[in-house]
Scaffold this motif. Structure first.
Motif, PDB file in Angstrom:
ATOM      1  N   GLY A 129       0.231  14.022  -0.136  1.00 13.47           N
ATOM      2  CA  GLY A 129       1.138  14.601   0.839  1.00 13.47           C
ATOM      3  C   GLY A 129       2.582  14.502   0.388  1.00 13.47           C
ATOM      4  N   GLY A 130       3.484  14.972   1.230  1.00 13.62           N
ATOM      5  CA  GLY A 130       4.900  14.907   0.887  1.00 13.62           C
ATOM      6  C   GLY A 130       5.398  13.485   0.720  1.00 13.62           C
ATOM      7  N   ASN A 131       4.791  12.530   1.464  1.00 12.70           N
ATOM      8  CA  ASN A 131       5.214  11.130   1.419  1.00 12.70           C
ATOM      9  C   ASN A 131       4.278  10.244   0.611  1.00 12.70           C
ATOM     10  OD1 ASN A 131       7.519  11.445   2.993  1.00 12.70           O
ATOM     11  ND2 ASN A 131       6.372  11.266   4.890  1.00 12.70           N
ATOM     12  N   GLY A 132       3.150  10.787   0.137  1.00 12.67           N
ATOM     13  CA  GLY A 132       2.212   9.962  -0.607  1.00 12.67           C
ATOM     14  C   GLY A 132       0.778  10.291  -0.259  1.00 12.67           C
ATOM     15  N   PRO A 142       7.022  12.688 -12.043  1.00 15.08           N
ATOM     16  CA  PRO A 142       8.359  12.077 -12.195  1.00 15.08           C
ATOM     17  C   PRO A 142       8.346  10.607 -11.770  1.00 15.08           C
ATOM     18  CG  PRO A 142       8.470  14.153 -10.967  1.00 15.08           C
ATOM     19  CD  PRO A 142       7.025  13.775 -11.060  1.00 15.08           C
ATOM     20  N   LEU A 143       9.056   9.779 -12.507  1.00 16.68           N
ATOM     21  CA  LEU A 143       9.105   8.342 -12.229  1.00 16.68           C
ATOM     22  C   LEU A 143      10.545   7.849 -12.185  1.00 16.68           C
ATOM     23  CD1 LEU A 143       6.314   6.994 -14.625  1.00 16.68           C
ATOM     24  CD2 LEU A 143       6.116   7.457 -12.178  1.00 16.68           C
ATOM     25  N   GLY A 144      10.778   6.831 -11.367  1.00 11.18           N
ATOM     26  CA  GLY A 144      12.031   6.100 -11.382  1.00 11.18           C
ATOM     27  C   GLY A 144      11.822   4.767 -12.077  1.00 11.18           C
ATOM     28  N   GLY A 166       0.808  -1.222   0.000  1.00  4.69           N
ATOM     29  CA  GLY A 166       0.000   0.000   0.000  1.00  4.69           C
ATOM     30  C   GLY A 166       0.833   1.259   0.000  1.00  4.69           C
ATOM     31  N   ILE A 167       2.064   1.167  -0.493  1.00  4.88           N
ATOM     32  CA  ILE A 167       2.963   2.326  -0.526  1.00  4.88           C
ATOM     33  C   ILE A 167       2.532   3.274  -1.642  1.00  4.88           C
ATOM     34  CG2 ILE A 167       5.351   3.034  -1.011  1.00  4.88           C
ATOM     35  CD1 ILE A 167       6.240   0.419   0.330  1.00  4.88           C
ATOM     36  N   THR A 168       2.620   4.573  -1.385  1.00  9.68           N
ATOM     37  CA  THR A 168       2.285   5.594  -2.376  1.00  9.68           C
ATOM     38  C   THR A 168       3.379   6.655  -2.381  1.00  9.68           C
ATOM     39  OG1 THR A 168       0.964   6.756  -0.707  1.00  9.68           O
ATOM     40  CG2 THR A 168      -0.216   5.243  -2.163  1.00  9.68           C
ATOM     41  N   GLY A 169       3.164   7.725  -3.139  1.00  9.14           N
ATOM     42  CA  GLY A 169       4.079   8.861  -3.122  1.00  9.14           C
ATOM     43  C   GLY A 169       5.374   8.618  -3.870  1.00  9.14           C
ATOM     44  N   PRO A 170       6.412   9.423  -3.588  1.00  2.00           N
ATOM     45  CA  PRO A 170       7.708   9.267  -4.275  1.00  2.00           C
ATOM     46  C   PRO A 170       8.283   7.866  -4.138  1.00  2.00           C
ATOM     47  CG  PRO A 170       7.669  11.309  -2.998  1.00  2.00           C
ATOM     48  CD  PRO A 170       6.428  10.557  -2.642  1.00  2.00           C
ATOM     49  N   PHE A 171       8.001   7.211  -3.020  1.00  2.00           N
ATOM     50  CA  PHE A 171       8.505   5.856  -2.811  1.00  2.00           C
ATOM     51  C   PHE A 171       7.942   4.906  -3.859  1.00  2.00           C
ATOM     52  CE2 PHE A 171      10.321   2.560  -0.202  1.00  2.00           C
ATOM     53  CZ  PHE A 171      11.225   3.230   0.600  1.00  2.00           C
ATOM     54  N   LEU A 172       6.639   4.964  -4.110  1.00  2.46           N
ATOM     55  CA  LEU A 172       6.019   4.110  -5.123  1.00  2.46           C
ATOM     56  C   LEU A 172       6.454   4.533  -6.516  1.00  2.46           C
ATOM     57  CD1 LEU A 172       3.958   1.906  -5.943  1.00  2.46           C
ATOM     58  CD2 LEU A 172       2.207   3.692  -5.927  1.00  2.46           C
ATOM     59  N   ASP A 230      16.912   6.381  -6.887  1.00  5.29           N
ATOM     60  CA  ASP A 230      15.732   6.766  -7.654  1.00  5.29           C
ATOM     61  C   ASP A 230      14.802   7.649  -6.822  1.00  5.29           C
ATOM     62  OD1 ASP A 230      16.281   5.745 -10.093  1.00  5.29           O
ATOM     63  OD2 ASP A 230      14.950   4.015  -9.969  1.00  5.29           O
ATOM     64  N   ARG A 231      14.678   7.324  -5.555  1.00  5.48           N
ATOM     65  CA  ARG A 231      13.811   8.139  -4.701  1.00  5.48           C
ATOM     66  C   ARG A 231      14.358   9.555  -4.549  1.00  5.48           C
ATOM     67  NH1 ARG A 231      12.830   2.859  -2.598  1.00  5.48           N
ATOM     68  NH2 ARG A 231      14.571   2.777  -1.124  1.00  5.48           N
ATOM     69  N   TYR A 232      15.675   9.671  -4.486  1.00  9.45           N
ATOM     70  CA  TYR A 232      16.295  11.005  -4.458  1.00  9.45           C
ATOM     71  C   TYR A 232      15.998  11.770  -5.741  1.00  9.45           C
ATOM     72  CZ  TYR A 232      20.121  14.190  -5.649  1.00  9.45           C
ATOM     73  OH  TYR A 232      20.856  15.262  -6.103  1.00  9.45           O
ATOM     74  N   LEU A 233      16.163  11.111  -6.895  1.00  6.62           N
ATOM     75  CA  LEU A 233      15.926  11.786  -8.173  1.00  6.62           C
ATOM     76  C   LEU A 233      14.460  12.174  -8.337  1.00  6.62           C
ATOM     77  CD1 LEU A 233      18.124   9.622 -10.597  1.00  6.62           C
ATOM     78  CD2 LEU A 233      18.649  11.894  -9.689  1.00  6.62           C
ATOM     79  N   VAL A 234      13.546  11.302  -7.907  1.00  8.15           N
ATOM     80  CA  VAL A 234      12.112  11.610  -8.019  1.00  8.15           C
ATOM     81  C   VAL A 234      11.779  12.854  -7.199  1.00  8.15           C
ATOM     82  CG1 VAL A 234       9.809  10.814  -7.349  1.00  8.15           C
ATOM     83  CG2 VAL A 234      11.324   9.291  -8.610  1.00  8.15           C
ATOM     84  N   ARG A 235      12.299  12.934  -5.988  1.00  9.73           N
ATOM     85  CA  ARG A 235      12.010  14.104  -5.145  1.00  9.73           C
ATOM     86  C   ARG A 235      12.619  15.376  -5.739  1.00  9.73           C
ATOM     87  NH1 ARG A 235      12.408  10.279  -0.576  1.00  9.73           N
ATOM     88  NH2 ARG A 235      10.361  10.277   0.459  1.00  9.73           N
ATOM     89  N   MET A 236      13.814  15.271  -6.287  1.00 12.39           N
ATOM     90  CA  MET A 236      14.428  16.454  -6.899  1.00 12.39           C
ATOM     91  C   MET A 236      13.574  16.957  -8.058  1.00 12.39           C
ATOM     92  SD  MET A 236      17.250  17.441  -5.374  1.00 12.39           S
ATOM     93  CE  MET A 236      18.287  18.288  -6.558  1.00 12.39           C
TER      94      MET A 236
END
Length: 449
Positions: free
Chosen positions: A388-391, A255-257, A223-229, A264-270
């Motif tokens: 949100g910031g995390n999903g 943006p996608l990784g 059930g993960i969402t946000g930049p992590f997913l 990848d999570r760093y690049l998605v957030r940037m």
């Protein structure tokens, strides 16, 4: 990184147990990770999150609807505006009301400013824990420009309490558009510096590439969402999938990784910060016009003077008066009030002129803030999700027809990620725990409500 109070022992199979936390410099909150190690390799990780239980949901079930906003500030306190608006939209769905066009743009702009500050904080602190202290300082400098914007609009920096059911506390101040453009220029300059310092840095890449990997299938099943997913290549963003506010009117990308790793999570957030700035600039241009600052015509009246006249019954001339409000009340006068709040006396507090100037306004204000009166949505339930910031940050609100919510449930985006954390740590090295945990962007107030 071992806690000074870490408990170390040996089991019969020659593995070692190591306890990180609950007080640990890289924990970003009060949690504990019990590790089983074979040398430097993590064989097993058990995460305990229950050290910061704040009873957010139970608090909300004991106060009136508008009094919940200070509690929402303290969920993800790095991007509290998003929390404010998500909860407000859930209650508005219960009431069946829609906010004004200008309010939708204000909420969108302030949400994206909050998202950028959230990502800057995450990347800056995570880089600092890997030794990149200068990156942390640069990003804190850029974040300060955005916090100045937030302070100009809300009067506070972190616990802002700016949202309201049916609108927002106050309109934008004069000159905010130009100030925002200047802040975004500074942010873009800093992000270019961060790319030059981090993105192709050999040490940074060695710590991040192929570390903390999670597959698409596992991310979805947890059930993960946000930049992590999105770092796994899944293009799910609440702003696109279930558009709200004015996101569907603006041109921006998700943006996608591809590898589901820390890098990848760093690049998605940037890249998300770049997209947020695109959203803000478009929303500023499209936002319906309206007066920004109190326009005094004739003799200005201070609020205390108006109150004194009202006490003497001299109210005939007060209904058309524009107040010279103090800085903390500006944007809450009648011209602005009509732009950013719904015209529903049973939901929204009256403009300050009416509160101070006539008995009807004073009674309306009193009824909305008095216990056992206030906002009374009809019986029912509503769920509202925002990005949100995390999903996906979701609020589920149940009304029993009184002025106090019967049930408030928060769906925090970092909770499912923490559930998946052991899977990402096991098989890796002890040194990989810090960058992987940093990429979760765990916020204690949101995680353990």
């Amino acid at each position: 990184m071992m806690d000074t109070q870490a408990e170390v022992g040996r089991t019969h199979d020659e593995t070692m147990t190591l306890r990180m936390g609950p007080a640990h410099p890289a924990m970003h909150g009060i949690i504990q990770i019990d590790l089983r190690l074979e040398g430097e390799v993590v064989v097993r990780a058990d995460v305990e999150i229950g050290y910061l239980h704040r009873a957010f949901e139970k608090h909300c079930e004991n106060v009136s609807y508008n009094k919940c906003f200070p509690w929402t500030d303290r969920l993800n306190y790095v991007s509290p505006l998003i929390n404010n608006f998500g909860y407000a939209m859930a209650v508005e769905k219960l009431l069946g009301i829609e906010v004004t066009e200008r309010c939708k743009y204000i909420r969108t702009i302030m949400s994206e400013i909050s998202r950028i500050t959230d990502h800057m904080t995450n990347i800056g602190t995570s880089a600092m824990e890997l030794g990149a202290m200068s990156v942390f300082l640069y990003l804190m400098k850029a974040r300060e420009y955005l916090w100045e914007l937030i302070e100009a609009v809300t009067g506070a920096r972190v616990t802002i309490c700016y949202g309201r059911v049916g609108g927002v506390k106050a309109d934008f101040p004069d000159g905010l558009k130009e100030q925002t453009r200047g802040a975004l220029r500074e942010c873009r300059s800093v992000l270019r510096e961060i790319h030059s310092l981090l993105t192709k840095n050999r040490i940074f890449m060695d710590r991040m590439v192929n570390v903390g990997v999670i597959s698409q299938e596992d991310a979805i099943s947890y059930g993960i969402t946000g930049p992590f997913l999105r770092s796994t290549g899944v293009p799910y963003d609440v702003r696109k999938a279930q558009p709200y506010m004015v996101y569907d009117r603006l041109d921006w990308d998700v943006p996608l990784g591809s590898n589901g790793e820390n890098y990848d999570r760093y690049l998605v957030r940037m890249e998300e910060m770049e997209q947020s700035m695109r959203i803000i600039e478009q929303a500023l241009e499209q936002m319906p016009p309206g007066p920004y600052q109190v326009d005094i015509e004739g003799k200005p009246l201070e609020p205390p003077e108006m109150v004194d006249l009202g006490k003497l019954g001299k109210t005939r001339e007060l209904l058309g008066v524009k107040l010279d409000l103090s800085p903390n009340l500006r944007g809450m006068d009648r011209p602005h009030h009509q732009l950013v709040n719904v015209p529903d006396k049973k939901v929204v507090l009256p403009p300050k002129e009416l509160t101070y100037g006539n008995i009807e306004g004073l009674m309306q204000h009193f009824k909305l803030v008095m216990d056992e009166h206030g906002i009374r949505p009809p019986r029912g339930e509503a769920y509202q999700a925002v990005e949100g910031g995390n999903g996906e940050l979701g609020f589920y609100v149940v009304s029993d027809g009184t002025d106090i919510p019967y049930r408030v449930r928060c769906r925090p985006p970092c909770f499912p990620i923490m559930a998946a954390l052991p899977r990402m740590l096991e098989g890796g090295m002890v040194a990989d725990i810090v960058p992987t945990f940093g990429s979760v962007n765990m916020i204690g107030g949101e995680l353990d409500r």
